[in-house]
Design an enzyme around this catalytic site. Structure first.
Site, PDB file in Angstrom:
ATOM      1  N   CYS A 183      -8.248  13.310 -27.961  1.00  0.00           N
ATOM      2  CA  CYS A 183      -9.061  13.609 -26.743  1.00  0.00           C
ATOM      3  C   CYS A 183      -8.219  13.352 -25.579  1.00  0.00           C
ATOM      4  CB  CYS A 183     -10.305  12.641 -26.711  1.00  0.00           C
ATOM      5  SG  CYS A 183     -10.938  12.675 -25.150  1.00  0.00           S
ATOM      6  N   THR A 185      -9.634  13.895 -22.256  1.00  0.00           N
ATOM      7  CA  THR A 185     -10.361  13.832 -21.181  1.00  0.00           C
ATOM      8  C   THR A 185     -10.189  12.912 -20.085  1.00  0.00           C
ATOM      9  OG1 THR A 185     -12.258  14.555 -22.658  1.00  0.00           O
ATOM     10  CG2 THR A 185     -12.993  13.513 -20.520  1.00  0.00           C
ATOM     11  N   ARG A 186      -9.623  11.857 -20.462  1.00  0.00           N
ATOM     12  CA  ARG A 186      -9.346  10.774 -19.393  1.00  0.00           C
ATOM     13  C   ARG A 186      -7.890  11.311 -18.690  1.00  0.00           C
ATOM     14  NH1 ARG A 186     -10.544   5.470 -23.054  1.00  0.00           N
ATOM     15  NH2 ARG A 186     -12.712   5.837 -23.553  1.00  0.00           N
TER      16      ARG A 186
HETATM   17  P1  IMP Z   1     -11.832  10.214 -33.462  1.00  0.00           P
HETATM   18  O1  IMP Z   1     -12.688   9.563 -34.717  1.00  0.00           O
HETATM   19  O2  IMP Z   1     -11.033   9.174 -32.746  1.00  0.00           O
HETATM   20  O3  IMP Z   1     -10.935  10.917 -33.918  1.00  0.00           O
HETATM   21  O4  IMP Z   1     -13.006  10.758 -32.201  1.00  0.00           O
HETATM   22  C1  IMP Z   1     -13.804  11.871 -32.807  1.00  0.00           C
HETATM   23  C2  IMP Z   1     -14.570  12.085 -31.462  1.00  0.00           C
HETATM   24  O5  IMP Z   1     -13.647  12.504 -30.476  1.00  0.00           O
HETATM   25  C3  IMP Z   1     -15.628  13.341 -31.688  1.00  0.00           C
HETATM   26  O6  IMP Z   1     -17.125  12.645 -32.292  1.00  0.00           O
HETATM   27  C4  IMP Z   1     -15.982  13.660 -30.515  1.00  0.00           C
HETATM   28  O7  IMP Z   1     -16.993  12.912 -29.692  1.00  0.00           O
HETATM   29  C5  IMP Z   1     -14.555  13.573 -29.661  1.00  0.00           C
HETATM   30  N1  IMP Z   1     -14.150  14.780 -29.476  1.00  0.00           N
HETATM   31  C6  IMP Z   1     -13.660  15.794 -30.540  1.00  0.00           C
HETATM   32  N2  IMP Z   1     -13.092  16.832 -30.004  1.00  0.00           N
HETATM   33  C7  IMP Z   1     -12.711  16.314 -28.750  1.00  0.00           C
HETATM   34  C8  IMP Z   1     -11.988  17.091 -27.893  1.00  0.00           C
HETATM   35  O8  IMP Z   1     -11.434  18.195 -27.808  1.00  0.00           O
HETATM   36  N3  IMP Z   1     -11.912  16.407 -26.524  1.00  0.00           N
HETATM   37  C9  IMP Z   1     -12.404  15.088 -26.336  1.00  0.00           C
HETATM   38  N4  IMP Z   1     -13.213  14.625 -27.310  1.00  0.00           N
HETATM   39  C10 IMP Z   1     -13.263  15.178 -28.341  1.00  0.00           C
END
Ligand code: IMP
Length: 343
Positions: A183, A185-186
């Site tokens: 992500c 976003t931040r």
């Molecule tokens: P991870 O387990 O840390 O890889 O995070 C997975 C989570 O990231 C997902 O369940 C979503 O909430 C979030 N996510 C998925 N795709 C994106 C993206 O492109 N930008 C921001 N957050 C995302």
């Protein structure tokens, strides 16, 4: 004005007196609304490099639930759901519990209806900024038409956001904005709250919608911390990415290591492939090592969480939340907490 916000790596759980002799004494079960019972409190994220019918089956067999992503036509998503049901190996068990994701624009309601008709036990209203009027309206509409179907919604980072979705009727709320491993976003927007802090805030609410800690979970230790601070379950992407069940070609890097792509759904790559263009850029695409069967990862996860509960001397998640005792660690503590033989 400047509130301090803690991340998973800022905290540790103090070990407590324990009478637990084997991990099998620990029960990780959690009951969510609309008869969704998890034996392992884990959801697989609705992402196109994580979820497939075989991932839904593997996660369900381990005691969790997979959420089929929405980056395809309604027919393709329904087909994934139906295929998940066919992969259930033990015929005597009830039908595999699978959720399907929807958005909040276009044909989202038809998508939800088609998934429910085909046997989805839950619908996930899957939006990056869930504390939003359109998400609230979508949850109200879905819950009034399908009162017996579990409706999950998100994502939110604050208690106000959590309560807005709970009051709209959501049975569970994805908590975590900007913390996902893929992500950005931040970085792109300057917004977000460390997910551990968001869960802590939401858990102080008197609403009873389940809290799903989503984004940034790297290990079973992070899962234990999320549950201890108030989550009912967690959602993972990265931990299941790169397994055999995760969609995508196996590629070999220049050193010959086998890998798969894991990408954010708001990454240019994912949007380009789905829509032929991209409008936002809040995610990245990377390769991760090939990890073998998802069952192996889920087995290790289950063992790690059980050990975690035994270090707190508790046999259930409810007891963990009552008994957990956190300490904040310094940056020197963080170094000591990870393996550091190579330093
Ligand atoms: P991870 O387990 O840390 O890889 O995070 C997975 C989570 O990231 C997902 O369940 C979503 O909430 C979030 N996510 C998925 N795709 C994106 C993206 O492109 N930008 C921001 N957050 C995302």
């Amino acid at each position: 004005m400047f509130k301090k916000a803690l991340s998973y790596d800022d905290v540790l759980l103090r070990p407590r007196y324990s009478e637990i002799v084997t991990r099998s004494e620990v029960n990780l079960g959690v009951k969510l609304a609309e008869k969704v019972h998890l034996a392992l409190p884990v959801f697989a994220a609705p992402m196109d490099t994580v979820m497939s019918p075989s991932m839904a089956a593997a996660v369900f067999q381990a005691g969790g639930v997979g959420i089929l992503h929405r980056y395809c036509t309604i027919e393709e998503q329904v087909e994934m759901l139906e295929t998940s049901f066919l992969l259930m190996p033990l015929q005597a068990r009830p039908k595999t519990i699978v959720f399907g994701a929807v958005g909040i624009t276009g044909n989202y309601f038809e998508r939800a209806s088609a998934l429910i008709d085909a046997g989805a036990r839950g619908i996930c209203v899957d939006v990056a900024h869930g504390h939003h009027i359109n998400v609230i309206e979508a949850v109200k509409k879905l819950k009034s038409k399908f009162p017996d179907v579990h409706v999950m919604a998100g994502n939110v980072a604050t208690q106000e956001g959590y309560e807005a979705l709970a009051d709209a009727g959501a049975d569970s709320v994805r908590v975590g904005v900007g913390g996902g491993s893929i992500c950005s976003t931040r970085i792109q927007t300057g917004h977000g709250v460390p997910t551990f802090q968001s869960i802590l805030e939401c858990s102080r609410s008197d609403r009873d919608a389940a809290i799903i800690a989503d984004g940034g979970i790297k290990s079973s230790g992070d899962i234990v911390k999320a549950l201890a601070v108030g989550a009912d379950a967690v959602m993972v992407g990265r931990m299941l990415a790169g397994t055999n069940e995760a969609p995508g070609e196996v590629i070999h890097n220049t050193a010959g290591f086998a890998q798969k792509v894991y990408r954010g759904m708001a990454s240019p790559e994912a949007q380009q492939e789905w829509r032929g263009k991209y409008s936002s850029n809040e995610g990245v695409s990377r390769t991760v090592p090939l990890k073998g069967a998802a069952a192996g990862i889920l087995f290790e996860m289950d063992k790690g969480i059980r050990s975690g509960l035994s270090y707190s001397g508790v046999r259930s998640i409810i007891e963990l939340q009552a008994r957990a005792c956190f300490v904040v660690q310094t940056s020197a503590g963080r170094v000591e907490s990870s393996t550091h033989i190579d330093l």
